[in-house]
Write an enzyme that holds these catalytic residues in place. Structure first.
Site, PDB file in Angstrom:
ATOM      1  N   ASP A 204       0.809  -1.221   0.000  1.00  0.00           N
ATOM      2  CA  ASP A 204       0.000   0.000   0.000  1.00  0.00           C
ATOM      3  C   ASP A 204       0.844   1.274   0.000  1.00  0.00           C
ATOM      4  O   ASP A 204       0.406   2.321  -0.445  1.00  0.00           O
ATOM      5  CB  ASP A 204      -0.894   0.032   1.247  1.00  0.00           C
ATOM      6  CG  ASP A 204      -2.014  -0.986   1.169  1.00  0.00           C
ATOM      7  OD1 ASP A 204      -2.298  -1.477   0.068  1.00  0.00           O
ATOM      8  OD2 ASP A 204      -2.610  -1.287   2.230  1.00  0.00           O
ATOM      9  N   ASP A 228      -0.322   5.601   1.291  1.00  0.00           N
ATOM     10  CA  ASP A 228      -1.643   5.184   1.779  1.00  0.00           C
ATOM     11  C   ASP A 228      -1.846   5.708   3.197  1.00  0.00           C
ATOM     12  O   ASP A 228      -2.088   6.890   3.377  1.00  0.00           O
ATOM     13  CB  ASP A 228      -1.783   3.656   1.683  1.00  0.00           C
ATOM     14  CG  ASP A 228      -3.216   3.207   1.920  1.00  0.00           C
ATOM     15  OD1 ASP A 228      -4.131   3.945   1.530  1.00  0.00           O
ATOM     16  OD2 ASP A 228      -3.423   2.145   2.520  1.00  0.00           O
ATOM     17  N   ASP A 232      -1.407   2.104   9.709  1.00  0.00           N
ATOM     18  CA  ASP A 232      -2.613   1.294   9.553  1.00  0.00           C
ATOM     19  C   ASP A 232      -2.432  -0.003  10.327  1.00  0.00           C
ATOM     20  O   ASP A 232      -1.362  -0.608  10.287  1.00  0.00           O
ATOM     21  CB  ASP A 232      -2.874   0.957   8.072  1.00  0.00           C
ATOM     22  CG  ASP A 232      -3.451   2.153   7.302  1.00  0.00           C
ATOM     23  OD1 ASP A 232      -3.597   3.237   7.896  1.00  0.00           O
ATOM     24  OD2 ASP A 232      -3.740   1.984   6.101  1.00  0.00           O
ATOM     25  N   ARG A 284      -9.504  10.369   9.176  1.00  0.00           N
ATOM     26  CA  ARG A 284      -9.049   9.125   9.805  1.00  0.00           C
ATOM     27  C   ARG A 284      -8.002   9.356  10.891  1.00  0.00           C
ATOM     28  O   ARG A 284      -6.863   8.925  10.762  1.00  0.00           O
ATOM     29  CB  ARG A 284      -8.472   8.157   8.777  1.00  0.00           C
ATOM     30  CG  ARG A 284      -9.444   7.749   7.709  1.00  0.00           C
ATOM     31  CD  ARG A 284      -8.882   6.638   6.840  1.00  0.00           C
ATOM     32  NE  ARG A 284      -9.876   6.178   5.880  1.00  0.00           N
ATOM     33  CZ  ARG A 284      -9.640   5.288   4.938  1.00  0.00           C
ATOM     34  NH1 ARG A 284      -8.455   4.750   4.820  1.00  0.00           N
ATOM     35  NH2 ARG A 284     -10.593   4.914   4.116  1.00  0.00           N
TER      36      ARG A 284
END
Ligand SMILES: *[C@@H]1O[C@H](CO)[C@@H](O)[C@H](O)[C@H]1NC(C)=O
Ligand SMILES: *[C@@H]1O[C@H](CO)[C@@H](O)[C@H](O)[C@H]1NC(C)=O
Length: 355
Positions: A204, A228, A232, A284
């Site tokens: 990613d 990305d 994460d 986010r």
């Protein structure tokens, strides 16, 4: 292309995540209370000792910075975490390994002295750096379990190439590294232990990608501008603390839980504490699914779409965060449908929400 035999022989442990996954703590509220208590203790120590105190009120920092000889006692840092990632010991019980060579010419046969050579070893290692350096990785840095990457005392940048992957491993500490401008890697062989390398498809391009990882602590890193996510955590990852980081210039900052249908992420437990979500961030911070997320004492000074969001019935326990909304009425809304938080302007505490 011929696939090496070792690829098949060692594929099985890679595909058996239960081997390293830890079960969630039964009572997450208890961990929340402990975090509360350590923050309260650190604040009280600072107040009562006044100018005699080296304390800042930040329990993580005070734990190691108050030691004037911290450079000689680097591995003590491992005992300073709070929250769900508190038990990540990294390379605490191993040797110190000094990175002397910023190069990354061959991800299958990394040279001794490089960061990649250090992180793939089977033994626990506490990895430090001989001097300031910028490391442009050729492929993702696949970490093996029980490693600490400790950038204290020098300026280390991992940037311009693929960055860090914590996949099906445990006990990882990443501290004091500048991680930015991370790119996709892949369609290449990459070594992840002294005895195994495997084929990696296109990644990613995250700053730190946690995939089926547990007992992970990312502290005092600066992260920006990756392909990305900045950090994460997906695919059954749990027991994670993300603290004291400075995050800027990025769209999808932090994704915790990849999809609404991936039910194993119900076990995900993450503490997000004392981070500064700064300029140029869009959304986010984090975006949560399924699990339990304690978002405490963070400073939000910029968001273009929303700060905290969730779906798939997550528990988001938001306490003591400061939201300084951009001067745009939309950013001051609380959306309740999918639990977006980002509205309490300069809240002192509270703001808790259950989704
Ligand atoms: C932390 O604990 C104190 C004292 O027990 C309590 O007053 C306070 O509300 C708690 N804070 C949070 C954020 O839970
Ligand atoms: C807070 O301080 C008390 C009293 O010194 C101590 O017993 C307790 O373990 C501390 N709590 C944490 C979470 O550090």
């Amino acid at each position: 292309m011929a696939i090496p035999l070792s690829f098949f022989l060692l594929l099985f442990p890679l595909l058996a995540p239960t081997f390293v996954l830890s079960s969630p703590v039964q009572d997450p509220e208890q961990v929340v209370q402990q975090v509360n208590e350590s923050i309260r203790n650190a604040t009280m120590a600072r107040r009562s000792l006044g100018f005699l105190s080296c304390g800042t009120g930040n329990p993580i920092d005070d734990c190691w910075r108050c030691d004037h000889h911290w450079e000689k006692n680097r591995q003590k840092l491992a005992d300073c975490a709070i929250g769900f990632g508190k038990h990540a010991i990294g390379g605490r019980d191993g040797k110190i390994y000094v990175v002397t060579d910023p190069s990354d010419h061959d991800p299958v046969n990394p040279k001794p002295g490089t960061l990649r050579y250090a992180v793939i070893q089977d033994e626990p290692l506490w990895i430090i750096f001989a001097r300031d350096m910028t490391i442009k990785l050729k492929e993702e840095l696949l970490m093996n379990s029980f490693k600490t990457i400790d950038g204290r005392g020098v300026s280390v940048h991992i940037s311009g190439g693929p960055c860090i992957t914590v996949q099906y491993v445990t006990n990882i500490i990443i501290h004091g590294i500048n991680i930015h401008d991370c790119k996709r890697g892949g369609n290449a062989y990459v070594r992840d232990s002294p005895t195994h390398y495997g084929w990696r498809t296109i990644s990613d391009g995250d700053g730190v990608s946690i995939f089926g990882g547990s007992h992970v602590w990312v502290d005092h890193c600066s992260l920006s501008n990756c392909n990305d996510g900045l950090i994460d955590a997906i695919h059954g990852s749990t027991a994670i603390t993300i603290s004291n980081n400075y995050l800027t210039h990025h769209n999808k900052v932090m994704l915790l839980g990849h999809s609404d249908t991936y039910k194993q992420d119900k076990n995900m437990q993450v503490t997000i504490a004392f981070n500064h979500f700064g300029e140029g961030l869009v959304q986010r911070m984090p975006r949560c699914r399924h699990g339990y997320f304690h978002v405490v004492n963070n400073d939000y000074t910029h968001w273009e779409m929303y700060a905290i969001g969730g779906s798939a019935d997550p528990t988001i326990n938001s306490q003591g965060n400061r939201f300084l909304a951009p001067n745009d009425a939309d950013n001051k809304e609380v959306y309740t449908i999918i639990s977006l938080i980002g509205s309490n302007i300069e809240t002192g505490g509270g703001g808790g929400e259950r989704g």
